[in-house]
Design a protein around this motif. Structure first.
Motif, PDB file in Angstrom:
ATOM      1  N   PRO A   1     127.590  88.178  76.887  1.00 11.91           N
ATOM      2  CA  PRO A   1     128.109  87.061  76.187  1.00 11.91           C
ATOM      3  C   PRO A   1     129.138  87.066  75.205  1.00 11.91           C
ATOM      4  CG  PRO A   1     125.543  86.902  76.022  1.00 11.91           C
ATOM      5  CD  PRO A   1     126.135  88.282  76.824  1.00 11.91           C
ATOM      6  N   ALA A   2     129.413  88.040  74.653  1.00  8.85           N
ATOM      7  CA  ALA A   2     130.642  88.222  73.832  1.00  8.85           C
ATOM      8  C   ALA A   2     131.959  88.192  74.523  1.00  8.85           C
ATOM      9  CB  ALA A   2     130.461  89.849  72.884  1.00  8.85           C
ATOM     10  N   MET A   3     131.717  88.899  75.695  1.00  5.00           N
ATOM     11  CA  MET A   3     133.112  88.809  76.434  1.00  5.00           C
ATOM     12  C   MET A   3     133.260  87.563  77.390  1.00  5.00           C
ATOM     13  SD  MET A   3     135.712  90.474  77.293  1.00  5.00           S
ATOM     14  CE  MET A   3     135.443  91.994  76.630  1.00  5.00           C
ATOM     15  N   ALA A   4     132.284  86.915  77.554  1.00  2.00           N
ATOM     16  CA  ALA A   4     132.505  85.274  77.742  1.00  2.00           C
ATOM     17  C   ALA A   4     133.092  84.602  77.111  1.00  2.00           C
ATOM     18  CB  ALA A   4     131.016  84.745  78.245  1.00  2.00           C
TER      19      ALA A   4
ATOM     20  N   PRO B   1     122.553  78.164  73.736  1.00  2.00           N
ATOM     21  CA  PRO B   1     123.060  76.816  74.206  1.00  2.00           C
ATOM     22  C   PRO B   1     124.321  76.828  73.671  1.00  2.00           C
ATOM     23  CG  PRO B   1     120.611  76.616  73.491  1.00  2.00           C
ATOM     24  CD  PRO B   1     121.185  77.970  73.212  1.00  2.00           C
ATOM     25  N   THR B   2     124.641  76.895  72.476  1.00  2.00           N
ATOM     26  CA  THR B   2     126.086  76.639  72.027  1.00  2.00           C
ATOM     27  C   THR B   2     127.030  77.636  72.394  1.00  2.00           C
ATOM     28  OG1 THR B   2     124.942  76.103  69.705  1.00  2.00           O
ATOM     29  CG2 THR B   2     127.194  76.557  69.832  1.00  2.00           C
ATOM     30  N   ALA B   3     126.862  78.902  72.798  1.00  2.00           N
ATOM     31  CA  ALA B   3     127.789  79.567  73.448  1.00  2.00           C
ATOM     32  C   ALA B   3     127.968  79.146  74.955  1.00  2.00           C
ATOM     33  CB  ALA B   3     127.359  81.060  73.290  1.00  2.00           C
ATOM     34  N   ALA B   4     126.783  78.877  75.540  1.00  2.00           N
ATOM     35  CA  ALA B   4     127.034  78.572  76.815  1.00  2.00           C
ATOM     36  C   ALA B   4     127.708  77.203  77.238  1.00  2.00           C
ATOM     37  CB  ALA B   4     125.498  78.374  77.661  1.00  2.00           C
ATOM     38  N   GLU B   5     127.451  76.525  76.177  1.00  4.19           N
ATOM     39  CA  GLU B   5     128.423  75.011  76.438  1.00  4.19           C
ATOM     40  C   GLU B   5     129.796  75.193  75.953  1.00  4.19           C
ATOM     41  OE1 GLU B   5     128.789  71.108  77.131  1.00  4.19           O
ATOM     42  OE2 GLU B   5     126.788  71.870  76.658  1.00  4.19           O
ATOM     43  N   ARG B   6     130.189  76.203  75.123  1.00  5.23           N
ATOM     44  CA  ARG B   6     131.409  76.324  74.929  1.00  5.23           C
ATOM     45  C   ARG B   6     132.176  77.146  76.083  1.00  5.23           C
ATOM     46  NH1 ARG B   6     132.590  80.483  69.962  1.00  5.23           N
ATOM     47  NH2 ARG B   6     130.998  79.264  69.158  1.00  5.23           N
ATOM     48  N   VAL B   7     131.663  77.984  76.719  1.00  8.56           N
ATOM     49  CA  VAL B   7     132.320  78.846  77.715  1.00  8.56           C
ATOM     50  C   VAL B   7     132.297  77.936  78.868  1.00  8.56           C
ATOM     51  CG1 VAL B   7     131.765  80.793  79.387  1.00  8.56           C
ATOM     52  CG2 VAL B   7     131.561  81.167  77.052  1.00  8.56           C
ATOM     53  N   SER B   8     131.433  77.208  78.999  1.00  9.04           N
ATOM     54  CA  SER B   8     131.599  76.193  80.474  1.00  9.04           C
ATOM     55  C   SER B   8     132.446  75.265  80.199  1.00  9.04           C
ATOM     56  CB  SER B   8     129.998  75.469  80.489  1.00  9.04           C
ATOM     57  OG  SER B   8     130.109  74.487  81.523  1.00  9.04           O
TER      58      SER B   8
ATOM     59  N   PRO C   1     119.955  71.665  85.990  1.00 14.35           N
ATOM     60  CA  PRO C   1     120.343  70.445  85.087  1.00 14.35           C
ATOM     61  C   PRO C   1     121.071  71.576  83.825  1.00 14.35           C
ATOM     62  CG  PRO C   1     117.942  70.608  84.922  1.00 14.35           C
ATOM     63  CD  PRO C   1     118.241  71.342  86.015  1.00 14.35           C
ATOM     64  N   ARG C   2     121.705  70.979  82.964  1.00 14.76           N
ATOM     65  CA  ARG C   2     122.396  71.724  81.964  1.00 14.76           C
ATOM     66  C   ARG C   2     121.475  72.238  80.917  1.00 14.76           C
ATOM     67  NH1 ARG C   2     127.893  70.725  81.611  1.00 14.76           N
ATOM     68  NH2 ARG C   2     128.018  70.852  79.507  1.00 14.76           N
ATOM     69  N   GLU C   3     120.396  71.566  80.702  1.00 15.55           N
ATOM     70  CA  GLU C   3     119.416  71.844  79.701  1.00 15.55           C
ATOM     71  C   GLU C   3     118.586  73.228  80.136  1.00 15.55           C
ATOM     72  OE1 GLU C   3     117.680  68.345  81.854  1.00 15.55           O
ATOM     73  OE2 GLU C   3     119.396  68.994  81.113  1.00 15.55           O
ATOM     74  N   VAL C   4     118.574  73.218  81.421  1.00 13.80           N
ATOM     75  CA  VAL C   4     117.809  74.484  81.996  1.00 13.80           C
ATOM     76  C   VAL C   4     118.829  75.684  81.979  1.00 13.80           C
ATOM     77  CG1 VAL C   4     117.030  75.761  84.172  1.00 13.80           C
ATOM     78  CG2 VAL C   4     116.011  73.339  83.204  1.00 13.80           C
ATOM     79  N   VAL C   5     120.095  75.569  82.268  1.00 13.19           N
ATOM     80  CA  VAL C   5     121.246  76.320  82.339  1.00 13.19           C
ATOM     81  C   VAL C   5     121.358  77.328  80.825  1.00 13.19           C
ATOM     82  CG1 VAL C   5     123.581  77.225  82.945  1.00 13.19           C
ATOM     83  CG2 VAL C   5     122.008  75.695  84.499  1.00 13.19           C
ATOM     84  N   PHE C   6     121.444  76.042  79.999  1.00 16.19           N
ATOM     85  CA  PHE C   6     121.937  76.475  78.700  1.00 16.19           C
ATOM     86  C   PHE C   6     120.818  76.845  77.737  1.00 16.19           C
ATOM     87  CE2 PHE C   6     125.760  73.534  79.022  1.00 16.19           C
ATOM     88  CZ  PHE C   6     126.442  74.293  80.134  1.00 16.19           C
ATOM     89  N   GLY C   7     119.743  76.421  78.187  1.00 12.59           N
ATOM     90  CA  GLY C   7     118.535  76.769  77.123  1.00 12.59           C
ATOM     91  C   GLY C   7     117.407  77.873  77.767  1.00 12.59           C
TER      92      GLY C   7
END
Length: 537
Positions: free
Chosen positions: A281-284, A312-319, A345-351
């Motif tokens: 996550p940190a590198m992403a 979720p917040t980090a995943a959204e930002r990277v995407s 769906p996004r909620e599954v990927v991010f959550g």
């Protein structure tokens, strides 16, 4: 079957063969098949050269012949301590070819860790670079061999001095090579090391091939795919999920980067046509930040993000910043992988961390008494399946703690399962710190800190940190008389002390807090939860 290896029970092994998970084809045979079919196709690229499948196999076979001339034989263990270079791949495949077992040391490991790996595996040989980032691995190898008389051979990539040059082995005349047995142990990965030094994870040709091929299918990676190893290749994710070795099994291209810095890898992504990579996550997040100033086209890429919680917040930002597809992954070197799907769906990927990789992965979520928790409740995640080991290598005491009587592996992670079957990782029972993609045992660092003459007691915890995943914070109680020392205890003094003891640089503490005593649990143990929450005495 090798001594120290805990096999799957015969009925489970037969079940996995009937299901087509285990096919009886060894890892080197799979690579050889690809080389025979497409000898001129590019197999691997590093920062210095590129090789075709034919060249890759030829170099591996020559190294294998040279290893046999040295006296390395089937089932011998060999510590493989090379960075992200093509020689890592050719040496690893060479060891597979003769039935020897590479022990996957990490580039950041130093004398203390390598000495442990040599002793724990009873290794007969060590393969490392001459110098890497200013560190002399030849000196390390000399020091380790002085304490390990069973270490008969030291092979060095580069200027070997008195040791055996890897280039000499690569110049050997090819000879007939033995056929590896797919049911045998192919390699030894390293555990996160929850009780000090890492344990050895035996992965067979059959189970690890399934691991890689199933991951390739899940990510849509095939012979047209290009995998970028941004993280060190001895890590399970960069090696086999599907990783560089999985790329070779399906006929794709493996790109080995010296490090994951955006300045290095962003040009590689465009130049080599990268389609898949794995990041912590940190590198992403670092990539996502860099992409705002230096845009890079990642619309055709999938990034697997794992090793620690990717919220979720980090995943959204990277995407959003990278424009790539995100696959949220939870994985263990011991086996189990859960991941979100490309069409989730996004909620599954991010959550969530998704569903298990295999239809034959068995999952239990249990309380402290090993009773199943209520649906949706949090408990410890237990698992068994066709690519999850049944025991660590030559570690009966650890196995009694880490595996149930019926073969379930205790991951030490706290998890819950959603109504639609996705796993959500909530934390961990094991005292592991995730720092810059590496897993650091708090107990191991504590043991080194405690050798400092000014320290009476020590506790090490991980503190959330967006840049590092977690910071390593060490709390110490000073020894009697320490106040009268010539110089007060400092973070620099602690770091220098344990660095000179041979500990890897990535395990050095980031913070030092001096306390009068530690908070304790009712049974007298240090309460690390309170330390993490900033409530030391």
């Amino acid at each position: 079957m090798q001594d120290g290896f805990v096999p799957w029970p015969p009925d489970f092994a037969e079940r996995y063969r009937r299901a087509g998970h285990w096919t009886g084809v060894s890892l080197p045979q799979r690579v050889a098949d690809r080389a025979e079919r497409h000898p001129d196709r590019t197999a691997a690229v590093d920062m210095r050269r590129r090789v075709t499948y034919g060249e890759l196999l030829d170099e591996a076979d020559r190294i294998a012949s040279g290893l046999l001339e040295l006296g390395v034989r089937g089932q011998d263990r060999v510590v493989l301590h090379l960075p992200n270079v093509i020689e890592f791949l050719t040496t690893m495949i060479a060891l597979f070819r003769i039935g020897a077992i590479p022990v996957m040391a990490l580039p950041g490991h130093r004398r203390d860790e390598i000495r442990h790996l040599v002793r724990a595996s009873d290794a007969v040989a060590y393969v490392g670079p001459d110098r890497l980032q200013g560190f002399d691995h030849r000196k390390l190898a000399r020091e380790v061999r002085a304490d390990a008389p069973g270490l008969r051979h030291i092979v060095i990539a580069g200027e070997a001095e008195e040791h055996t040059p890897l280039s000499e082995l690569a110049g050997s005349e090819p000879r007939d090579l033995p056929m590896a047995d797919a049911s045998e142990v192919a390699l030894l990965l390293l555990s996160g090391g929850t009780t000090g030094a890492p344990k050895l994870i035996p992965r067979t040709h059959d189970d690890y091939a399934y691991n890689m091929l199933a991951c390739a299918r899940a990510t849509g990676f095939d012979e047209n795919g290009v995998y970028l190893a941004a993280n060190p290749v001895p890590h399970n994710a960069a090696l086999g999920c599907p990783g560089v070795l999985g790329a070779l099994l399906v006929g794709g291209k493996a790109v080995l980067a010296a490090n994951p810095s955006p300045g290095l890898v962003f040009p590689l992504i465009g130049k080599e046509g990268v389609t898949l990579t794995s990041l912590v996550p940190a590198m992403a997040l670092l990539w996502a930040e860099e992409a705002l100033a230096n845009p890079v086209d990642m619309t055709g890429m999938t990034i697997q993000v794992g090793s620690s919680k990717f919220g979720p917040t980090a995943a959204e930002r990277v995407s959003k910043n990278l424009g790539c597809r995100i696959m949220n992954v939870f994985g263990t070197g011991e086996g189990l992988i859960t991941h979100t799907r490309l069409d989730d769906p996004r909620e599954v990927v991010f959550g969530t961390e998704g569903k298990p990789l295999s239809p034959d992965d068995e999952i239990r979520i249990v309380d402290a008494a090993d009773n199943a928790v209520a649906p949706g409740a949090t408990g410890e995640l237990l698992t068994r399946g066709p690519y999850t080991i049944r025991g660590y290598f030559a570690a009966p005491e650890a196995n009694r703690r880490a595996f149930t009587a019926d073969g379930f592996y205790r991951t030490g992670d706290l998890a819950r399962m959603t109504a639609d079957g996705n796993i959500v990782i909530e934390g961990r029972l094991k005292d592991i710190i995730h720092r810059l993609g590496e897993k650091v045992s708090a107990e191991e660092v504590e043991g080194h800190v405690l050798t400092h003459p000014l320290v009476r007691d020590a506790a090490v915890v991980g503190i959330p940190d967006e840049e590092r995943d977690e910071r390593i914070r060490v709390f110490v109680v000073l020894a009697a008389g320490a106040d009268g020392a010539a110089a007060p205890l400092s973070l620099r003094a602690i770091r220098e002390h344990i660095r000179h003891r041979g500990l890897a640089l990535y395990k050095l503490p980031d913070d030092l807090v001096v306390v009068s005593d530690f908070p304790r649990t009712p049974v007298g143990k240090i309460d690390k939860r309170l330390l993490r929450e900033g409530q030391p005495r």
